[in-house]
Design a protein around this motif. Structure first.
Motif, PDB file in Angstrom:
ATOM      1  N   PRO A 172      10.798  -7.770  -1.116  1.00 18.66           N
ATOM      2  CA  PRO A 172      10.251  -6.446  -0.843  1.00 18.66           C
ATOM      3  C   PRO A 172      10.377  -5.542  -2.080  1.00 18.66           C
ATOM      4  CG  PRO A 172      12.427  -6.642   0.121  1.00 18.66           C
ATOM      5  CD  PRO A 172      12.097  -7.967  -0.490  1.00 18.66           C
ATOM      6  N   LYS A 173       9.497  -4.570  -2.176  1.00 18.11           N
ATOM      7  CA  LYS A 173       9.514  -3.652  -3.312  1.00 18.11           C
ATOM      8  C   LYS A 173       9.092  -2.270  -2.827  1.00 18.11           C
ATOM      9  CE  LYS A 173       8.035  -5.184  -7.206  1.00 18.11           C
ATOM     10  NZ  LYS A 173       7.278  -5.659  -8.369  1.00 18.11           N
ATOM     11  N   LEU A 174       9.752  -1.247  -3.368  1.00 21.91           N
ATOM     12  CA  LEU A 174       9.429   0.132  -3.047  1.00 21.91           C
ATOM     13  C   LEU A 174       9.308   0.903  -4.361  1.00 21.91           C
ATOM     14  CD1 LEU A 174       9.074   2.148  -0.684  1.00 21.91           C
ATOM     15  CD2 LEU A 174      11.515   2.631  -0.888  1.00 21.91           C
ATOM     16  N   GLY A 215       0.829  -1.193   0.000  1.00 23.59           N
ATOM     17  CA  GLY A 215       0.000   0.000   0.000  1.00 23.59           C
ATOM     18  C   GLY A 215       0.863   1.242   0.000  1.00 23.59           C
ATOM     19  N   PRO A 216       0.255   2.389   0.201  1.00 25.79           N
ATOM     20  CA  PRO A 216       1.032   3.634   0.254  1.00 25.79           C
ATOM     21  C   PRO A 216       1.801   3.741   1.582  1.00 25.79           C
ATOM     22  CG  PRO A 216      -1.305   4.078   0.573  1.00 25.79           C
ATOM     23  CD  PRO A 216      -1.179   2.618   0.265  1.00 25.79           C
ATOM     24  N   VAL A 217       3.012   4.300   1.489  1.00 29.20           N
ATOM     25  CA  VAL A 217       3.809   4.515   2.700  1.00 29.20           C
ATOM     26  C   VAL A 217       3.149   5.607   3.537  1.00 29.20           C
ATOM     27  CG1 VAL A 217       6.058   5.230   3.595  1.00 29.20           C
ATOM     28  CG2 VAL A 217       5.932   3.694   1.638  1.00 29.20           C
ATOM     29  N   GLY A 272       3.234   9.708  -3.096  1.00 35.16           N
ATOM     30  CA  GLY A 272       3.598   8.887  -4.253  1.00 35.16           C
ATOM     31  C   GLY A 272       4.568   7.759  -3.939  1.00 35.16           C
ATOM     32  N   LEU A 273       4.701   7.401  -2.691  1.00 34.36           N
ATOM     33  CA  LEU A 273       5.608   6.329  -2.287  1.00 34.36           C
ATOM     34  C   LEU A 273       4.783   5.120  -1.855  1.00 34.36           C
ATOM     35  CD1 LEU A 273       8.670   5.956  -2.038  1.00 34.36           C
ATOM     36  CD2 LEU A 273       8.513   6.729   0.324  1.00 34.36           C
ATOM     37  N   THR A 306       6.854   9.569 -14.645  1.00 37.21           N
ATOM     38  CA  THR A 306       8.127   9.064 -14.112  1.00 37.21           C
ATOM     39  C   THR A 306       7.900   8.314 -12.801  1.00 37.21           C
ATOM     40  OG1 THR A 306       9.196  11.039 -15.011  1.00 37.21           O
ATOM     41  CG2 THR A 306      10.483   9.717 -13.474  1.00 37.21           C
ATOM     42  N   GLN A 307       8.473   7.115 -12.742  1.00 38.25           N
ATOM     43  CA  GLN A 307       8.454   6.364 -11.488  1.00 38.25           C
ATOM     44  C   GLN A 307       9.748   5.574 -11.363  1.00 38.25           C
ATOM     45  OE1 GLN A 307       5.001   3.859 -11.678  1.00 38.25           O
ATOM     46  NE2 GLN A 307       6.096   2.180 -12.628  1.00 38.25           N
ATOM     47  N   ILE A 308      10.159   5.332 -10.159  1.00 43.42           N
ATOM     48  CA  ILE A 308      11.352   4.533  -9.851  1.00 43.42           C
ATOM     49  C   ILE A 308      10.910   3.389  -8.949  1.00 43.42           C
ATOM     50  CG2 ILE A 308      13.605   4.489  -8.738  1.00 43.42           C
ATOM     51  CD1 ILE A 308      13.857   7.481  -9.342  1.00 43.42           C
ATOM     52  N   THR A 309      11.357   2.163  -9.285  1.00 47.41           N
ATOM     53  CA  THR A 309      11.011   0.994  -8.479  1.00 47.41           C
ATOM     54  C   THR A 309      12.289   0.326  -7.991  1.00 47.41           C
ATOM     55  OG1 THR A 309       9.014   0.645  -9.787  1.00 47.41           O
ATOM     56  CG2 THR A 309       9.791  -1.213  -8.462  1.00 47.41           C
ATOM     57  N   PHE A 310      12.356   0.094  -6.692  1.00 46.17           N
ATOM     58  CA  PHE A 310      13.442  -0.659  -6.077  1.00 46.17           C
ATOM     59  C   PHE A 310      12.883  -2.034  -5.738  1.00 46.17           C
ATOM     60  CE2 PHE A 310      14.118   3.802  -5.119  1.00 46.17           C
ATOM     61  CZ  PHE A 310      15.424   3.986  -5.568  1.00 46.17           C
ATOM     62  N   ASP A 311      13.499  -3.068  -6.279  1.00 45.28           N
ATOM     63  CA  ASP A 311      12.974  -4.429  -6.181  1.00 45.28           C
ATOM     64  C   ASP A 311      14.097  -5.351  -5.718  1.00 45.28           C
ATOM     65  OD1 ASP A 311      11.323  -6.578  -6.444  1.00 45.28           O
ATOM     66  OD2 ASP A 311      11.132  -6.459  -8.617  1.00 45.28           O
ATOM     67  N   PHE A 312      13.811  -6.214  -4.770  1.00 44.57           N
ATOM     68  CA  PHE A 312      14.817  -7.137  -4.239  1.00 44.57           C
ATOM     69  C   PHE A 312      14.188  -8.521  -4.115  1.00 44.57           C
ATOM     70  CE2 PHE A 312      16.740  -9.250  -0.524  1.00 44.57           C
ATOM     71  CZ  PHE A 312      18.059  -9.303  -0.954  1.00 44.57           C
ATOM     72  N   HIS A 313      14.949  -9.553  -4.484  1.00 49.59           N
ATOM     73  CA  HIS A 313      14.482 -10.940  -4.351  1.00 49.59           C
ATOM     74  C   HIS A 313      15.531 -11.732  -3.585  1.00 49.59           C
ATOM     75  CE1 HIS A 313      11.225 -10.890  -7.434  1.00 49.59           C
ATOM     76  NE2 HIS A 313      11.878  -9.788  -7.743  1.00 49.59           N
ATOM     77  N   TYR A 314      15.086 -12.507  -2.631  1.00 54.41           N
ATOM     78  CA  TYR A 314      15.967 -13.388  -1.857  1.00 54.41           C
ATOM     79  C   TYR A 314      15.339 -14.776  -1.838  1.00 54.41           C
ATOM     80  CZ  TYR A 314      18.091 -15.628   2.193  1.00 54.41           C
ATOM     81  OH  TYR A 314      18.722 -16.519   3.016  1.00 54.41           O
ATOM     82  N   LEU A 315      16.142 -15.783  -2.168  1.00 56.00           N
ATOM     83  CA  LEU A 315      15.684 -17.171  -2.122  1.00 56.00           C
ATOM     84  C   LEU A 315      16.767 -18.017  -1.479  1.00 56.00           C
ATOM     85  CD1 LEU A 315      13.725 -19.483  -2.884  1.00 56.00           C
ATOM     86  CD2 LEU A 315      14.943 -19.635  -5.058  1.00 56.00           C
TER      87      LEU A 315
END
Length: 117
Positions: free
Chosen positions: A60-62, A25-27, A32-33, A70-79
């Motif tokens: 997690p994703k931000l 959801g929204p921060v 817009g975060l 314009t949008q910026i996405t920070f995406d991380f995957h851990y397995l």
């Protein structure tokens, strides 16, 4: 974007357990975060003795929507996974006996003898 959340639990044969979480959801309102968090944990046995797997997945994703274009996405995957490598010959009977392979065809036997000469 509305906030959302989902929790799921699966249970199955051979001591299979899987739990998943998905929420986001929204921060805070109007900046817009946005965030999203996915997580899964799995632990399962097998029909094969001592063959058990375990998996942990975190993603997690931000996302920052700067403006309409314009949008910026920070995406991380851990397995992290622990899966046994099962490769073998089945054992039958009591006492156990391992199946034998048939003798090679006659033409292969002749070819093998000819190559030794």
């Amino acid at each position: 974007m509305q906030s959302f959340h989902a929790v799921e639990q699966q249970i199955g044969s051979f001591a299979f357990y899987r739990t998943t979480l998905d929420f986001g959801g929204p921060v805070s309102a109007g900046d817009g975060l946005f965030y999203r968090f996915d997580m899964a944990y799995e632990n399962a046995g097998s029909f094969i003795d001592f063959a058990q797997n375990e998996r942990v997945f975190i993603a997690p994703k931000l996302r920052w929507e700067i403006d309409a274009a314009t949008q910026i996405t920070f995406d991380f995957h851990y397995l992290n996974t622990r899966d046994p490598f099962i490769n073998g010959i089945p054992v039958f009977g009591s006492p156990p006996r391992i199946p034998t392979c048939p003798a090679p065809p006659t033409s292969m036997t002749r070819l093998a003898r000819a190559s030794r000469k």
